[in-house]
Design an enzyme around this catalytic site. Structure first.
Site, PDB file in Angstrom:
ATOM      1  N   PHE A  11       0.836  -1.294   0.029  1.00  0.00           N
ATOM      2  CA  PHE A  11       0.096  -0.088  -0.005  1.00  0.00           C
ATOM      3  C   PHE A  11       0.889   1.280   0.042  1.00  0.00           C
ATOM      4  O   PHE A  11       0.751   2.039  -0.778  1.00  0.00           O
ATOM      5  CB  PHE A  11      -0.896  -0.143   1.128  1.00  0.00           C
ATOM      6  N   ASP A  33      13.210 -11.715  -1.542  1.00  0.00           N
ATOM      7  CA  ASP A  33      12.502 -11.965  -0.161  1.00  0.00           C
ATOM      8  C   ASP A  33      13.542 -11.570   0.733  1.00  0.00           C
ATOM      9  O   ASP A  33      14.834 -11.951   0.721  1.00  0.00           O
ATOM     10  CB  ASP A  33      11.994 -13.437  -0.122  1.00  0.00           C
ATOM     11  N   LEU A  34      13.291 -10.650   1.691  1.00  0.00           N
ATOM     12  CA  LEU A  34      14.084 -10.239   2.549  1.00  0.00           C
ATOM     13  C   LEU A  34      14.736 -11.121   3.672  1.00  0.00           C
ATOM     14  O   LEU A  34      15.547 -11.365   4.122  1.00  0.00           O
ATOM     15  CB  LEU A  34      13.374  -9.234   3.765  1.00  0.00           C
ATOM     16  N   LEU A  55      10.362  -0.088   3.290  1.00  0.00           N
ATOM     17  CA  LEU A  55       8.957  -0.142   3.977  1.00  0.00           C
ATOM     18  C   LEU A  55       8.425  -1.646   4.171  1.00  0.00           C
ATOM     19  O   LEU A  55       7.495  -1.819   4.756  1.00  0.00           O
ATOM     20  CB  LEU A  55       8.209   0.489   2.814  1.00  0.00           C
ATOM     21  N   ALA A  56       9.281  -2.637   3.630  1.00  0.00           N
ATOM     22  CA  ALA A  56       8.669  -4.037   3.664  1.00  0.00           C
ATOM     23  C   ALA A  56       8.582  -4.376   5.002  1.00  0.00           C
ATOM     24  O   ALA A  56       9.662  -4.405   5.797  1.00  0.00           O
ATOM     25  CB  ALA A  56       9.766  -4.916   2.628  1.00  0.00           C
ATOM     26  N   ALA A  57       7.391  -4.811   5.422  1.00  0.00           N
ATOM     27  CA  ALA A  57       7.152  -5.440   6.810  1.00  0.00           C
ATOM     28  C   ALA A  57       5.869  -6.198   6.788  1.00  0.00           C
ATOM     29  O   ALA A  57       5.066  -6.125   5.770  1.00  0.00           O
ATOM     30  CB  ALA A  57       7.244  -4.243   7.745  1.00  0.00           C
ATOM     31  N   TYR A 123       3.734  -6.977  16.771  1.00  0.00           N
ATOM     32  CA  TYR A 123       4.142  -5.745  15.697  1.00  0.00           C
ATOM     33  C   TYR A 123       5.163  -4.851  16.114  1.00  0.00           C
ATOM     34  O   TYR A 123       5.983  -4.449  15.734  1.00  0.00           O
ATOM     35  CB  TYR A 123       2.898  -5.331  15.091  1.00  0.00           C
ATOM     36  N   LYS A 127       9.205  -4.121  15.487  1.00  0.00           N
ATOM     37  CA  LYS A 127       9.695  -2.826  15.164  1.00  0.00           C
ATOM     38  C   LYS A 127      10.807  -2.213  16.085  1.00  0.00           C
ATOM     39  O   LYS A 127      11.779  -1.638  15.520  1.00  0.00           O
ATOM     40  CB  LYS A 127       8.493  -1.878  15.028  1.00  0.00           C
ATOM     41  N   PHE A 149       2.631   7.463  12.479  1.00  0.00           N
ATOM     42  CA  PHE A 149       1.398   7.166  13.222  1.00  0.00           C
ATOM     43  C   PHE A 149       0.134   6.745  12.077  1.00  0.00           C
ATOM     44  O   PHE A 149       0.534   6.857  11.196  1.00  0.00           O
ATOM     45  CB  PHE A 149       0.752   8.528  14.207  1.00  0.00           C
TER      46      PHE A 149
END
Length: 288
Positions: A11, A33-34, A55-57, A123, A127, A149
């Site tokens: 997104f 792939d990470l 951004l991948a997560a 999550y 992070k 946020f």
């Protein structure tokens, strides 16, 4: 700049790529792939980017596989940073997207970057672990950490609150099942967040962490009322206990002063669409 972008198909990644290209940058989407270390290292070495936006997560708090948070968000990020330090010419700046979820529940509001983190879900914990791990690379890479946020926009997955509400109002559904209505969140626009990332690539201080926020929280009931006014449709709200998380963060509101001070010093500004503008865009996308 030639920006290596992870999570390009997600997104936020899709919006960031469009904003970056419009600003004159070239965006290269990471294909590996990470969690596949060797393939990732080979690809990064071949690309040799000028900058990196990571951004991948795994980003959905309710994701069923708890181990995946750590495999992707922590170990995967480690693989990426390991690859970057091996480049003959290291990137000028690396932006890591963390999350305001690292703050957990706190009596302080708005929340500043100096607030001690206290995540209450996997999550947020993953992070925060990513952030601490990344600090070990501060002497080798020009790292900037962003803590966005809550934000939304057209194209966000239907698992998330705003697109779920928009879909129900757009289809004029009779009812919707929700969890806790007594929560307050910022509902910022994804375009604002992506523009902030671009400005941090250019002006962020190495080793610093920045809240990406507006400092304007809204109660969930306000969101529902706004959609109802826009569509002239009353949606019956049914509380489903299964949707209420035991460790729900009650209020998430950030303090944007550090980010605003940086941009002011650099003579740049960040456009922040209003709540109504953002919700309207999501609603129109569901009505198309």
């Amino acid at each position: 700049m030639r920006i290596l972008l992870t999570g390009a198909e997600g997104f936020t990644g899709q919006v960031f790529a469009k904003r970056a290209v419009a600003a004159g940058h070239a965006v290269i989407a990471l294909q590996s792939d990470l969690t596949h270390r060797e393939a990732l290292h080979q690809e990064v070495l071949a690309l040799a980017p000028d900058a990196v936006v990571h951004l991948a997560a795994i980003s959905f708090v309710g994701h069923a596989n708890e181990a995946a948070f750590y495999a992707v968000n922590v170990v995967g990020t480690t693989h990426l940073l390991d690859a970057l330090v091996q480049l003959p010419a290291r990137p000028a700046r690396v932006l890591l997207a963390s999350s305001a979820n690292v703050y957990g529940n706190t009596a302080q509001s708005p929340i500043t970057e100096s607030q001690p983190p206290a995540p209450i879900n996997h999550y947020g914990m993953s992070k925060l672990a990513m952030e601490f791990m990344a600090r070990t690379y501060n002497e080798q890479l020009n790292l900037v950490v962003a803590r966005p946020f809550n934000y939304t926009g057209p194209g966000q997955d239907a698992h998330f609150l705003i697109p779920k509400l928009a879909a129900h109002f757009a289809s004029r559904a009779p009812s919707i099942e929700l969890g806790n209505l007594d929560v307050e969140r910022e509902f910022n626009d994804v375009q604002m967040v992506c523009d902030a990332y671009l400005l941090l690539l250019a002006h962020g201080e190495p080793g610093e962490t920045y809240n990406i926020c507006s400092g304007r929280p809204y109660a969930l009931r306000r969101i529902i009322e706004t959609f109802a006014r826009m569509t002239s449709h009353d949606l019956r709200i049914e509380i489903n206990p299964a949707f209420i998380r035991a460790n729900e963060v009650r209020r998430l509101c950030g303090d944007p002063q550090k980010l605003q001070a940086l941009f002011s010093e650099q003579g740049v500004a960040l456009h922040e669409p209003s709540l109504e503008e953002t919700l309207k865009h999501v609603l129109l996308a569901k009505q198309d």
